[in-house]
Design a protein around this motif. Structure first.
Motif, PDB file in Angstrom:
ATOM      1  N   LEU A  25       5.173   2.984  -0.172  1.00 47.35           N
ATOM      2  CA  LEU A  25       5.507   2.724  -1.563  1.00 47.35           C
ATOM      3  C   LEU A  25       5.367   4.039  -2.314  1.00 47.35           C
ATOM      4  N   ILE A  26       6.452   4.453  -2.977  1.00 52.11           N
ATOM      5  CA  ILE A  26       6.424   5.656  -3.809  1.00 52.11           C
ATOM      6  C   ILE A  26       6.774   5.218  -5.218  1.00 52.11           C
ATOM      7  N   ASP A  27       5.833   5.364  -6.133  1.00 53.58           N
ATOM      8  CA  ASP A  27       6.030   4.962  -7.520  1.00 53.58           C
ATOM      9  C   ASP A  27       5.689   6.158  -8.394  1.00 53.58           C
ATOM     10  N   GLY A  28       6.729   6.865  -8.867  1.00 53.54           N
ATOM     11  CA  GLY A  28       6.495   8.090  -9.626  1.00 53.54           C
ATOM     12  C   GLY A  28       5.808   9.114  -8.732  1.00 53.54           C
ATOM     13  N   ASN A  29       4.612   9.540  -9.129  1.00 56.85           N
ATOM     14  CA  ASN A  29       3.833  10.482  -8.323  1.00 56.85           C
ATOM     15  C   ASN A  29       2.851   9.788  -7.389  1.00 56.85           C
ATOM     16  N   TYR A  30       2.802   8.463  -7.447  1.00 52.06           N
ATOM     17  CA  TYR A  30       1.869   7.693  -6.636  1.00 52.06           C
ATOM     18  C   TYR A  30       2.514   7.354  -5.294  1.00 52.06           C
ATOM     19  N   ILE A  31       1.828   7.668  -4.207  1.00 47.74           N
ATOM     20  CA  ILE A  31       2.317   7.357  -2.866  1.00 47.74           C
ATOM     21  C   ILE A  31       1.279   6.521  -2.137  1.00 47.74           C
ATOM     22  N   GLN A  32       1.722   5.381  -1.593  1.00 47.25           N
ATOM     23  CA  GLN A  32       0.832   4.527  -0.814  1.00 47.25           C
ATOM     24  C   GLN A  32       1.488   4.291   0.544  1.00 47.25           C
ATOM     25  N   ILE A  33       0.711   4.507   1.599  1.00 43.90           N
ATOM     26  CA  ILE A  33       1.207   4.283   2.953  1.00 43.90           C
ATOM     27  C   ILE A  33       0.272   3.312   3.650  1.00 43.90           C
ATOM     28  N   LYS A  34       0.847   2.211   4.141  1.00 45.03           N
ATOM     29  CA  LYS A  34       0.068   1.265   4.934  1.00 45.03           C
ATOM     30  C   LYS A  34       0.339   1.569   6.398  1.00 45.03           C
ATOM     31  N   GLU A  35      -0.728   1.838   7.127  1.00 48.98           N
ATOM     32  CA  GLU A  35      -0.600   2.187   8.536  1.00 48.98           C
ATOM     33  C   GLU A  35      -0.042   1.014   9.337  1.00 48.98           C
ATOM     34  N   ARG A  36       0.541   1.322  10.469  1.00 43.50           N
ATOM     35  CA  ARG A  36       1.039   0.296  11.378  1.00 43.50           C
ATOM     36  C   ARG A  36      -0.129  -0.536  11.881  1.00 43.50           C
ATOM     37  N   LYS A  37       0.038  -1.848  11.831  1.00 44.10           N
ATOM     38  CA  LYS A  37      -1.016  -2.769  12.252  1.00 44.10           C
ATOM     39  C   LYS A  37      -0.454  -3.671  13.347  1.00 44.10           C
ATOM     40  N   ILE A  38      -1.188  -3.804  14.434  1.00 40.14           N
ATOM     41  CA  ILE A  38      -0.786  -4.681  15.530  1.00 40.14           C
ATOM     42  C   ILE A  38      -1.734  -5.863  15.561  1.00 40.14           C
ATOM     43  N   LEU A  39      -1.186  -7.070  15.513  1.00 37.99           N
ATOM     44  CA  LEU A  39      -1.999  -8.278  15.477  1.00 37.99           C
ATOM     45  C   LEU A  39      -1.685  -9.146  16.705  1.00 37.99           C
ATOM     46  N   LYS A  40      -2.726  -9.646  17.342  1.00 35.09           N
ATOM     47  CA  LYS A  40      -2.583 -10.562  18.470  1.00 35.09           C
ATOM     48  C   LYS A  40      -3.327 -11.847  18.149  1.00 35.09           C
ATOM     49  N   ILE A  41      -2.718 -12.944  18.550  1.00 33.00           N
ATOM     50  CA  ILE A  41      -3.305 -14.244  18.215  1.00 33.00           C
ATOM     51  C   ILE A  41      -4.670 -14.415  18.882  1.00 33.00           C
ATOM     52  N   LEU A  42      -5.635 -14.923  18.129  1.00 34.97           N
ATOM     53  CA  LEU A  42      -6.963 -15.177  18.642  1.00 34.97           C
ATOM     54  C   LEU A  42      -7.186 -16.679  18.822  1.00 34.97           C
ATOM     55  N   ARG A  43      -6.872 -17.445  17.735  1.00 35.90           N
ATOM     56  CA  ARG A  43      -7.073 -18.896  17.821  1.00 35.90           C
ATOM     57  C   ARG A  43      -6.293 -19.596  16.712  1.00 35.90           C
ATOM     58  N   PHE A  44      -6.158 -20.904  16.838  1.00 36.29           N
ATOM     59  CA  PHE A  44      -5.523 -21.769  15.839  1.00 36.29           C
ATOM     60  C   PHE A  44      -6.593 -22.668  15.240  1.00 36.29           C
ATOM     61  N   GLU A  45      -6.417 -23.016  13.986  1.00 35.09           N
ATOM     62  CA  GLU A  45      -7.351 -23.954  13.354  1.00 35.09           C
ATOM     63  C   GLU A  45      -6.572 -25.061  12.655  1.00 35.09           C
TER      64      GLU A  45
END
Length: 191
Positions: free
Chosen positions: A171-191
């Motif tokens: 996300l680049i908003d004016g001079n503000y830059i936000q970067i969300k790193e790559r996230k890998i998710l694996k299923i653990l359980r269902f509820e």
């Protein structure tokens, strides 16, 4: 004669049994899926609203709004909550969608542009064995900002998303830059 009839009956039954029917989006209100990321942090995906018209998913505070039309699922971009039972929806007029039941090889690009506004959404679906992979890419640009969102979901039969890659998002908003790193998710359980 009766032996031939029994053989025909067994042959007919085996064809019926071999037909695979799976629900890759088994949404039920208050159902939860718990995932682990690469750092063993837990993340929860919850269904907070589910009826014949729409499904609202809450993923760690981020809301996803889906509408199942029977042969396709629309992705809504904006939702405003007054409470969990009453929704005010801001439609953007042109909604990206994907076919459901899933169609192997689906590949679609949606572009919306206007005065000082441009968005591009790409959705593709591929099948490997019994699993479907849904790739989602979203790009938005205004005069002062740019946003990129990337997601890959692996759907397993009867169990919803079992693996996800989220990001990297920017996300680049004016001079503000936000970067969300790559996230890998694996299923653990269902509820």
């Amino acid at each position: 004669m009766s032996r031939n009839l029994i053989f025909f009956f067994l042959l007919s039954c085996s064809k019926i049994v071999d037909i695979e029917v799976y629900d890759y989006l088994p949404f039920k209100k208050f159902q939860n899926w718990i995932y682990l990321d690469q750092n063993n942090n837990e993340f929860r995906l919850s269904v907070i609203k589910d009826d014949s018209f729409f499904v609202v998913l809450n993923f760690e505070g981020n809301l996803e709004f889906l509408q199942n039309r029977g042969d396709m699922v629309f992705i809504k971009r904006k939702i405003e909550f007054s409470n969990y039972d009453q929704l005010v929806v801001a439609y953007d007029g042109y909604l990206p969608y994907f076919p459901y039941p899933f169609v192997n090889g689906f590949d679609r690009e949606y572009i919306i542009s206007g005065n000082n506004f441009f968005t591009k959404t790409k959705i593709s679906i591929n099948k490997e064995d019994l699993n479907y992979y849904l790739n989602y890419y979203y790009y938005e640009q205004t005069p002062n900002s740019k946003k990129t969102i990337r997601k890959i979901y692996k759907f397993a039969p009867d169990s919803f998303i079992v693996y996800a890659e989220l990001g990297p998002d920017t996300l680049i908003d004016g001079n503000y830059i936000q970067i969300k790193e790559r996230k890998i998710l694996k299923i653990l359980r269902f509820e």
